[in-house]
Design an enzyme around this catalytic site. Sequence first.
Site, PDB file in Angstrom:
ATOM      1  N   HIS A  61       0.827  -1.206   0.000  1.00 55.40           N
ATOM      2  CA  HIS A  61       0.000   0.000   0.000  1.00 55.40           C
ATOM      3  C   HIS A  61       0.866   1.262   0.000  1.00 55.40           C
ATOM      4  O   HIS A  61       0.438   2.322  -0.486  1.00 55.40           O
ATOM      5  CB  HIS A  61      -0.919  -0.005   1.218  1.00 55.40           C
ATOM      6  N   ASP A 116      -8.767  -7.765 -18.864  1.00 53.03           N
ATOM      7  CA  ASP A 116      -8.885  -8.857 -19.834  1.00 53.03           C
ATOM      8  C   ASP A 116      -7.508  -9.131 -20.429  1.00 53.03           C
ATOM      9  O   ASP A 116      -6.984  -8.333 -21.204  1.00 53.03           O
ATOM     10  CB  ASP A 116      -9.880  -8.462 -20.921  1.00 53.03           C
TER      11      ASP A 116
END
Length: 442
Positions: A156, A376
């Site tokens: 993070h 994708d």
Amino acid sequence: MAKLEIQIQTRKMMKPSTPTPNHLQSLSLSFFDQGAPRIYVPILFHYLPSSEWNNEGITERCDKLQKSLAETLTNFYPLAGRFREDEFSIHCNDEGVEYVESKINTDLTEFLREGPKIEPLEDLLPKMDKLSSPLLGVQVNIFNCGGLVIAIQISHVAADAFTLATFLNEWAQASLTGTTTKYCLPRFSHLSSLFPTRVLSGPQFSPPSNIGPKIVTKRFVFDALAISKLKDRINSSATFTRPTRVVAVMSLIWKVLVGISSAKHGHSRDSCFLFPINLRGKSNLPSLEHALGNFYVTVVATLEANQLRKELNDFVNSIGSTARDTSLSIGKASVDEIISLSINCGTEIINKFGQGDKMDIYACTSWCRFPWYEVDFGWGKPIWVSSVGRPFEIISLFDTKSGDGIEAWVSLKENDMAEFERDPDILSSTSKEAFDSSIWIK
């Protein structure tokens, strides 16, 4: 569900395909990176076997993933580096990201058919528990049927949700088309040049430890109809009569948690709800609209015990006004004023935690409206994007695949979870199905 049988097939450090130039090998962190939690953030993408694979074998698909990852890291070169000991910079030395391929001895359809279980999901993540671990880890889990789960862990301190979503979609684009977007490399340094790290005085916030009562994570899905009905409950006396679906769901969850607390203690207590606001597109600094790194502020909505009528409107008004006021302030703020606002928010959070048992504090994060379902790699979009169980109390919100619902991953103490999941508002507004499995399971 029995523990998944996982066999590691490949483990390597994946390096950028082109070495990082000498003048880019040191990247200073920003003030916002400095304040980010020292944790790894997980996300998992589930892909069923698809005709779009064009008879491409597992080996070919994995080779394509590795090649495109190396190419993408050339543009996202800090992710292949390591934090320096001073914790104020990244040594962009191309040491690489953790890359793992594993074989899972079951079908992905079977794994999902009975309703996805949260506990086994953590086993699909790359292990990132060493001090010298890389900033990013990827594990490609290959199921018997040919389905894949691509699991990510990212520091993070190096990235927020915007940065992670940007990186993943760039990697997917490279895999799908064979080409990468030619990003302007200095975008990584925009935030640190305007908001450099600084020595902070006074107590600093540290994430909660894993020591304490058992934490249980469960998933609750608000579909579009449930959210519409929820909004219908917000009457004209509310300041925000048309809240976003995220605000509506946050408000209901907070309301339920306040009810649990009141029943447990026998009286109402002061309560606050923490949530982050992405600052991109809100400041008057257009160069930061696509800046990479961390660029958000965590704000606090508060309701005092004597304000708690336990009406949904109260919670909507508190969260909505906090978000609105912060966005308005950021919109006209200078760089110094943005820093001051962030410091003030951080100080307020520390002060709230300093009140100990006198106040209830709930933390929430929303990853809604980020393009997770657009990732994708060349064999279709994911059927499901998931998180994992967390060892501390937090609410994490994600879009459903349809884009009009919200999937809430709720981590609470075991006793509180028992009350939460049988609350009438939760029972009437949610299901535990992550997606409509009838669409794809025959």
